[in-house]
Design an enzyme around this catalytic site. Sequence first.
Site, PDB file in Angstrom:
ATOM      1  N   CYS A  58     -30.046   3.178 -20.700  1.00 56.73           N
ATOM      2  CA  CYS A  58     -29.728   2.152 -21.703  1.00 56.73           C
ATOM      3  C   CYS A  58     -30.813   2.218 -22.762  1.00 56.73           C
ATOM      4  CB  CYS A  58     -29.674   0.764 -21.074  1.00 56.73           C
ATOM      5  SG  CYS A  58     -29.324  -0.548 -22.257  1.00 56.73           S
ATOM      6  N   GLU A 111     -23.862   4.572 -25.980  1.00 56.86           N
ATOM      7  CA  GLU A 111     -24.283   5.835 -25.401  1.00 56.86           C
ATOM      8  C   GLU A 111     -23.718   6.964 -26.253  1.00 56.86           C
ATOM      9  OE1 GLU A 111     -26.671   7.566 -23.966  1.00 56.86           O
ATOM     10  OE2 GLU A 111     -26.527   6.062 -22.364  1.00 56.86           O
TER      11      GLU A 111
END
Length: 272
Positions: A2, A114
């Site tokens: 993350c 992402e």
Amino acid sequence: MCGRYAASRRPEDLVEAFGVERWEPEETLPPDWNVAPTKEVHVVLDRPLKDARDPRPVRQLRVLRWGLVPSWAPDADGAARMINARSETVAEKPSFRRPFAQRRCIVPADGYYEWVTAHDERQLEVEGKKKRARKQPYFVLPSDGSVFAMAGIYEFWRDRTLPDAHPLAWRVTCSVLTTEAETGPLGVAPAEGPRSLAEIHPRMPLMLTPDRWDAWLDPADTDTEGSLRELLEPPPGGLMRAYAVSTAVSNVRNNGPELLEELAAPEEATLF
């Protein structure tokens, strides 16, 4: 992993969603659609109130800095490298094991970003013909639109260069726990693109479903080899969706709701 996420929910909504008992409105952060490492972020934690006679833990909405600084660190220079902690090793790593045992929190988010490298671009990078491959960003979020509750840990660090009375003498920082990305089908998959989270990236933030919130936040539970380890299990599959977003999110200076707009197809047609 993350490395970037969105957090646009109002503090009032987080207070209601997590049953927060104490919140200081003057600590309110504005909506942030491009949260980057070392930024200040909202977290939910259970902790006794400072200077209170009642020692019971109180659920609080607090502002911490993203990028954990261990209590024993000589300085805060490594914070940007400590934004994530692997759930598989969090109980053993010197930087994370004490916070995992004693100081756990929830980092609320809308979802996380992402990046996937297009196939042709990746091949050029492998062959050494392109130094930096172009990457397609995806936004990953709960398919039902609920808050994304990322498992976190936090720590206190004392800046010895400042006097005790200085307001910045103590820094409180946090990390987001990560786990292996789901290999099963997404709850809602894009029309074109990845069919699972693992096709986007091999790691993902550890999402806590509501039935685990109280147990995760309980500071009285320090059993890192038993009950707490059980909470590190990934959530059931099929709860997430993912969709392509503009590459504008790749620049941390861009910040606005338009970053969450869903693209009809990835910007790189050869991505999959």
